[in-house]
Motif scaffolding. Structure first.
Motif, short mmCIF file in Angstrom:
data_model
loop_
_atom_site.label_atom_id
_atom_site.label_comp_id
_atom_site.label_asym_id
_atom_site.label_seq_id
_atom_site.Cartn_x
_atom_site.Cartn_y
_atom_site.Cartn_z
N LEU A 76 0.86 -1.19 0.00
CA LEU A 76 0.00 0.00 0.00
C LEU A 76 0.89 1.23 0.00
CD1 LEU A 76 -2.81 1.25 0.15
CD2 LEU A 76 -2.75 0.94 2.64
N ARG A 78 0.70 5.48 -0.55
CA ARG A 78 -0.11 6.69 -0.69
C ARG A 78 0.81 7.90 -0.83
NH1 ARG A 78 -4.34 5.37 4.24
NH2 ARG A 78 -5.44 3.65 3.20
N GLU A 83 -3.94 7.00 -3.32
CA GLU A 83 -3.33 5.68 -3.45
C GLU A 83 -2.64 5.52 -4.80
OE1 GLU A 83 -6.05 2.52 -2.61
OE2 GLU A 83 -6.07 2.92 -0.45
N SER A 86 -2.56 -0.48 -4.28
CA SER A 86 -3.17 -1.12 -3.11
C SER A 86 -3.40 -2.59 -3.42
CB SER A 86 -4.49 -0.43 -2.75
OG SER A 86 -5.10 -1.06 -1.65
N THR A 277 -3.62 -1.47 5.86
CA THR A 277 -4.46 -0.31 6.18
C THR A 277 -4.25 0.14 7.61
OG1 THR A 277 -6.32 -1.81 6.62
CG2 THR A 277 -6.25 -0.77 4.47
#
Length: 387
Positions: A76, A78, A83, A86, A277
């Motif tokens: 992941l 960002r 993003e 992912s 996450t």
């Protein structure tokens, strides 16, 4: 401008230019047991092959995509809250030493509220209660060599846990801060996929403890017992052994640590787990700089950023940054946050399990270059987004 960044796994050392060769990171881990046993003979050609220092940062992307369906890898990234990629962001995977980020946050909270004094001195003997030779890749000895003294401040111990990845310091701080308080921090941060945190070092002895008390002598039966043990029972034994170690209550089951290869896999799979996450959320909280109170924020940054800003060159292009990584024979994990001098925020989370030794070494050799390219190359970020 040259850009510098620190290898998240091998402890503080001099940074390196993105145009220079990747350093030869022979130490494979933070939470890594250097007891290879039956695969020992395979390591010589592997290490020799990697001494060629082949650079292949794309291995991270290729591996994440290749193993996506197996659900034993997460990636992941960002950039300014958007993003770039992912992959399996909500899959819970073993964290290895990356879990120590939670302890850093709880440590900073207790300092900020006045519950503990980060300058309090602790004799080195208190830390050695939780030290087991050849189970941390030399991390604790490296920290003690760097901080060569008879007593340590609590903050130095926290730096040893985070920047050098000392497992002895980790288990000491779990005792000092309170295991319940650390797990309450997980709940207060609303980490949806996070499992319970328990002592890391003492869990190494669980098979010994059970085998001794239940008179299990055959390897196959030991493995079955460990595989079938509930999480509640596993954690209960870890806490019991943790108390034995803290009280220097030397038990017969502690005389010789049983860590054959198959048992290490069970131990590795049972480590505290979380999702990409979960840790992206954490990294963004810290990177934003306004979620925690000022003193707590400063404390977190001072510890997680120690590895990066130990090299003063990083201050030329990074305004705020922190990193923590970890590995076992089967796991490689990484979490970082950065805000560059132009205000661009980047969060990178990588979690993986079921690695073979060759893939593990490939990831470790190339991950730093991968991070550098994500942070400094707009073209590389476009490539990631398009994949």
């Amino acid at each position: 401008m040259k850009h510098w960044f620190l290898d998240p796994v091998s402890g503080p050392k001099t940074g390196f230019s993105k145009n220079s060769p990747i350093p030869d990171n022979r130490r494979i881990d933070n939470l890594h047991l250097f007891i290879f046993l039956r695969i020992e003979k395979e390591l010589i050609p592997i290490v020799a092959w990697f001494n060629k220092r082949n650079q292949d940062p794309d291995i991270v992307l290729r591996y994440a995509k290749k193993r996506k369906a197996d659900k034993d890898v997460s990636l992941l990234i960002r950039r300014n809250k958007q993003e770039l990629i992912s992959i399996n962001p909500e899959i819970s995977l073993p964290l290895a030493s990356t879990v120590k980020i939670i302890l850093v946050i709880e440590f900073a909270r207790q300092v900020s509220t006045g519950k503990i004094d980060e300058n309090e001195r602790v004799p080195k003997e208190e830390l050695l209660k939780f030290y087991v030779e050849k189970t941390d890749g030399g991390a604790h000895k490296e920290w003690m060599k760097e901080f060569n003294r008879e007593t340590y401040s609590l903050k130095e111990i926290a730096i040893g846990m985070a920047a050098y990845s000392s497992n002895a310091n980790t288990d000491f701080l779990l005792k000092y801060l309170g295991i319940e308080e650390v797990n309450q921090m997980v709940e207060s941060l609303d980490l949806q996929h996070h499992s319970r945190i328990y002592p890391l070092v003492s869990s190494l002895y669980i098979c010994n403890y059970v085998s001794f008390n239940e008179k299990i002598t055959k390897k196959k039966e030991q493995l079955e017992r460990m595989k079938n043990m509930t999480s509640e029972e596993y954690i209960r034994y870890s806490l019991l052994i943790h108390d034995h170690m803290a009280n220097e209550d030397k038990k017969e089951y502690m005389e010789q640590l049983n860590l054959y290869y198959d048992l290490q896999k069970i131990w590795s799979d049972r480590l505290p787990a979380g999702s990409a996450t979960d840790y992206a959320s954490l990294m963004e909280m810290i990177n934003d700089g306004n979620y925690f109170d000022e003193k707590m924020q400063s404390g977190i940054e001072g510890i997680l950023g120690y590895s990066i800003f130990k090299n003063e060159k990083n201050r030329e292009w990074i305004e705020r940054g922190g990193v923590k990584g970890g590995s076992t024979l089967f796991v490689y994990t990484y979490a970082s946050y950065t805000t560059d001098k132009d205000g661009n925020q980047t969060v990178i989370i990588f979690l993986s399990n079921n690695l073979n030794i060759l893939t593990l070494k490939k990831l470790q050799t190339n991950f730093n270059l991968f991070v550098l390219r994500v942070l400094t190359s707009g073209e590389y970020r476009k490539k990631i987004r398009s994949e």
